[in-house]
Design an enzyme around this catalytic site. Sequence first.
Site: not given
Length: 558
Positions: A111, A270, A272-273, A370
Amino acid sequence: MAENAEGDLNSNLLHTPYHTGDPQLDTAIGQWLRWDKNPKTKEQIENLLRNGMNKELRDRLCCRMTFGTAGLRSAMGAGFCYINDLTVIQSTQPYAVQELKAVAGVMITASHNRKEDNGYKVYWETGAQITSPHDKEILKCIEECVEPWNGSWNDNLVDTSPLKRDPLQDICRRYMEDLKKICFHRELNSKTTLKFVHTSFHGVGHDYVQLAFQVFGFKPPIPVPEQKDPDPDFSTVKCPNPEEGESVLELSLRLAEKENARVVLATDPDADRLAVAELQENGHWKVFTGNELAALFGWWMFDCWKKNTSRNADVKNVYMLATTVSSKILKAIALKEGFHFEETLPGFKWIGSRIKDLLENGKEVLFAFEESIGFLCGTSVLDKDGVSAAVVAAEMAAYLETMTITLKQQLIKVYEKYGYHISKTSYFLCYDPSTIKSIFERLRNFDSPKEYPKFCGTFAILHIRDVTTGYDSSQPNKKSVLPVSKNSQMITFTFQNGCVATLRTSGTEPKIKYYAEMCASPEQSDTAFLEEELRKLIEALIENFLEPSKNGLIWRSV
């Protein structure tokens, strides 16, 4: 002669029992040298053995990685406690899981971590990352079957196995089709004059964000050329983590200024953020925090739901979720608008698992997040997703542009309606586990045994929740509603002035993190006072509870 001696030594290393004085270490050395077929990592262990580095060998070979908040994560290197070919093989003995109805999925990714690290995420048949008790059961299975199966090291197996199937193109097509469910203004998007810059931080996000923009009717975002292609060395940044803000967004911000683009979107390696930056009228860039973006996403997803749902749709069937260390802004919106809000333990695996339960019970989940810039718009995937979040952020910005409202101006409108939520998150590095444990044990035995603190400096504490022990003073039975999490430290303090602060350890890094938020009612509009009150409380929290000087904690450097 020297060459023969070296050859003899290598032969001895492979076939001789080892006598380090530690039977556990001797066994582990023998296993590693028999099982590891990668010459580089095998040589690392052989060199340590040759040089009598028993402590280093013990550190590497006599412990195993455990599942943290985001799977197995460690530095790459030789040893059972690191990520390498052998430990990946042992651990294996990810949207795609749901779409293909797979039993489980694995994703190898570090990540946003430093280039020396790697990670191993496991997804259950639900499509969400594993939670307890699956993590413990998988570790038990790994321990019971550590010897690599026949064929595990066969590089050609992937090309010759009749089970091989590469579903990437099909899955990508289905995913892009699913994105249409959260696109509400395609016609408007195709006409917008707003320009976007996107950086994928040397990761996998470039192609997918470009495709997602096409699905939403946008022109493709302008990519940062130096960062659009995969590069495991992350050659243009010290740390490929967009959460670190302006310091790592340098290339994308300069490109945006050159291209006259007002919004920058950054996905981590990756993808995802998501980080978002917006150029302000004063020429400075506003890099939004995860909590600020969540306020915008929460407003946007509910507003779109209201405008696009049927009249008889029940708002009480609608849910939004956040991890417990994240902003309470969704809770404030839910209280005013009538939908449900739920908290989970930190880690998107808990959010994904809970969403699955809600969907199976006929509920509708619009958004989850989150604070560490992880967002999920809709429920096509049950994990944080930077690609869909990026294109939803673009649509929101383009929509607001038609009313000459910036993202920052809309954020203020959200806070004025639902109450200002001002938060600050940071961390200290601590490489000594015993120090970390003593810090938290002191809080559980503050003025006397088994007594938590009643004050932090001059700030009175209203409630305390300790999910490590399962204690919650706000509950009638004093038991935490959230699951007990004994393997990590986490204590939350609710103060009488409306502030909520959490101290916790990271599941993947040697950090003690703090999260503090001033949750004000809509009537409290003096932001200068609220910010000063939060600053003073954080100062007290650090000095009274963490004691960085006494405990040798290292302040966050970025």
